[in-house]
Design a protein around this motif. Structure first.
Motif, short mmCIF file in Angstrom:
data_model
loop_
_atom_site.label_atom_id
_atom_site.label_comp_id
_atom_site.label_asym_id
_atom_site.label_seq_id
_atom_site.Cartn_x
_atom_site.Cartn_y
_atom_site.Cartn_z
N THR A 182 -8.49 -96.05 40.36
CA THR A 182 -9.26 -95.35 41.80
C THR A 182 -10.83 -95.76 41.58
O THR A 182 -10.47 -95.71 42.39
CB THR A 182 -8.76 -93.53 40.93
N HIS A 278 -4.19 -95.12 28.77
CA HIS A 278 -3.62 -95.51 30.02
C HIS A 278 -2.21 -95.72 30.03
O HIS A 278 -1.60 -97.13 29.44
CB HIS A 278 -4.18 -96.09 30.62
N THR A 280 1.73 -96.17 31.06
CA THR A 280 2.74 -96.40 32.57
C THR A 280 3.80 -96.28 32.27
O THR A 280 4.49 -95.43 32.60
CB THR A 280 1.86 -97.62 33.33
N VAL A 308 -0.50 -92.01 35.36
CA VAL A 308 -0.23 -91.62 36.02
C VAL A 308 1.04 -91.63 37.28
O VAL A 308 1.90 -92.57 36.87
CB VAL A 308 -1.17 -92.67 37.18
N PHE A 338 -0.88 -87.87 35.47
CA PHE A 338 -1.70 -87.60 36.77
C PHE A 338 -0.83 -87.48 38.62
O PHE A 338 0.20 -88.64 38.24
CB PHE A 338 -2.97 -88.41 36.83
N CYS A 340 -0.87 -89.50 41.28
CA CYS A 340 -1.53 -90.83 41.70
C CYS A 340 -2.44 -90.03 42.55
O CYS A 340 -2.50 -90.06 43.35
CB CYS A 340 -0.98 -92.13 42.53
#
Length: 422
Positions: A182, A278, A280, A308, A338, A340
């Motif tokens: 982001t 973070h 994934t 995300v 989140f 995206c």
């Protein structure tokens, strides 16, 4: 200490041109990581593992060098010519890499590249870090700064969107650039070094006693040297009204060698520290990342994750459940999932909200609440995070609130009359 003297104590950002070690204890390889296949059991036949990758592509590199985070940063893959030594690119990847100077920069550590199935163009980790031409397609509603952070930035590097907390962007450098980032507008060298704004940021925080919580992000703060990080945390801790410091990072999963005993000592000194990592994909939890996470947890640092939701990467119930279960095994509590953000060129990564709700519905009741994060949209324009839930409320009448459970069965809760607003 005077401002100028403080500045003189800030050490240069660790980079490929200038690296030095502050470690005072052995790196990861002394704990047996190099002799262990870093690939999940069920995938081991399809992936070479970190050790084999090193021996194949870096035959003159020993395990001590491989497990030094400075070596990993120095040998980041950042150009098409470098990357093509390891993979046969798709046409989309080749064309995107040829235009990388005009697009969001590309960078991946040798360690993280070793987790990718190099023969599979649709490998989920490959999609997250290697550019594709889909990034050049701009869809309706996409924006360079979708969260409106620049509009809620009273001074450079500070985003003050909520009453009692701020976001402090301390660096524009990451060891691996996620393609759906982001903040692609500021990371990867798009602007000058964020640390040139630190003193303004500290002054702003000192002048705003309502701020009790600071989220340190970037870029990735854990790519800073130990000395610079100690300076940063020390300055924040010296501001009396700041009670909580959170650090947003992906380092434990893309550069676990960085989590040295020396770094942990720095973080432990400034407790309480909360680390939002973070995460994934379940393949990121390897023996190396497990050691990194356990070092942090053993030091009393509270670990949580932010993930995300990405189409074709982790948008299945099975993948998400495996990820959240594995995070818990290394003492990381799944915190946020989140939707995206609609950055420019992100349509190929974004799922529908309905898909995200269905995924959450498939988790609830089928695994423990510990393994279920909050599913949120960080609203475009700077409105903040809004939680999203599947439709568990069926109806609400005089009998009470009718609720649907994970099996699809309905139950009545005898609700009380509505009370006055709080």
């Amino acid at each position: 200490m005077a401002t100028q003297e403080r500045k003189e104590h800030i050490v240069e950002q660790v980079s490929a041109q200038q690296v030095s070690s502050f470690d005072d204890e052995p790196p990861l390889n002394h704990m047996g990581v190099d002799s262990v296949d870093t690939t999940p059991r069920e995938s081991r036949s399809g992936y070479p593992g970190s050790s084999l990758f090193r021996k194949q592509f870096f035959p003159n590199t020993n395990s001590t060098q491989w497990n030094d985070w400075h070596w990993q940063l120095f040998h980041r893959i950042t150009t098409a010519d470098q990357l093509f030594r390891y993979i046969e690119p798709t046409d989309s990847e080749r064309r995107a890499l040829e235009q990388s100077a005009k697009m969001f920069p590309f960078s991946v550590t040798p360690y993280y590249l070793s987790l990718i199935d190099l023969s599979d163009p649709d490998d989920p980790l490959r999609k997250t870090c290697i550019p594709r031409m889909e990034e050049s397609h701009i869809s309706t509603g996409e924006a360079i700064d979708p969260l409106g952070e620049d509009h809620t930035s009273p001074v450079p590097s500070i985003v003050h969107r909520y009453p009692d907390r701020v976001l402090f962007l301390v660096t524009n450098f990451c060891s691996v650039y996620c393609r759906y980032c982001t903040r692609s507008r500021i990371v990867g060298g798009h602007e000058g070094a964020q640390d040139s704004h630190w003193e303004q940021a500290f002054a702003y925080l000192e002048q705003h006693p309502e701020v009790r919580d600071v989220v340190v992000s970037g870029g990735d703060p854990l790519t800073l040297s130990d000395e610079r990080l100690a300076y940063l945390l020390g300055r924040l801790k010296a501001i009396r009204h700041i009670e909580i410091i959170r650090i947003g990072t992906k380092v434990p999963f893309v550069l676990p060698q960085r989590i040295t005993p020396a770094l942990v000592k720095v973080l432990k000194k400034f407790q309480p520290i909360y680390l939002n990592i973070h995460a994934t994909h379940p393949r990121e939890i390897t023996p190396a990342s497990k050691i990194a996470c356990n070092r942090l947890a053993d030091a009393g640092i509270v670990l949580s994750s932010q993930t995300v939701l990405l189409s074709g990467v982790n948008d299945s119930i099975a993948t998400m459940m495996a990820l959240f279960h594995r995070l818990l095994t290394v003492r990381i509590r799944p915190y946020y999932l989140f939707q995206c953000d609609p950055i420019v060129g992100s349509a190929h990564f974004r799922t529908s909200i309905a898909h995200g709700k269905a995924l959450m519905d498939g988790l609830r009741g089928h695994t423990s609440g510990l393994a279920i994060p909050h599913y949120v949209v960080d609203t475009p324009g700077g409105g903040g995070k809004v939680p999203l839930l599947p439709d568990y409320e069926v109806s609400h009448n005089m009998e009470g609130l009718c609720l649907r459970n994970y099996e699809g069965k309905h139950f009545i809760y005898p609700d009380l009359p509505q009370e006055a607003s709080l």
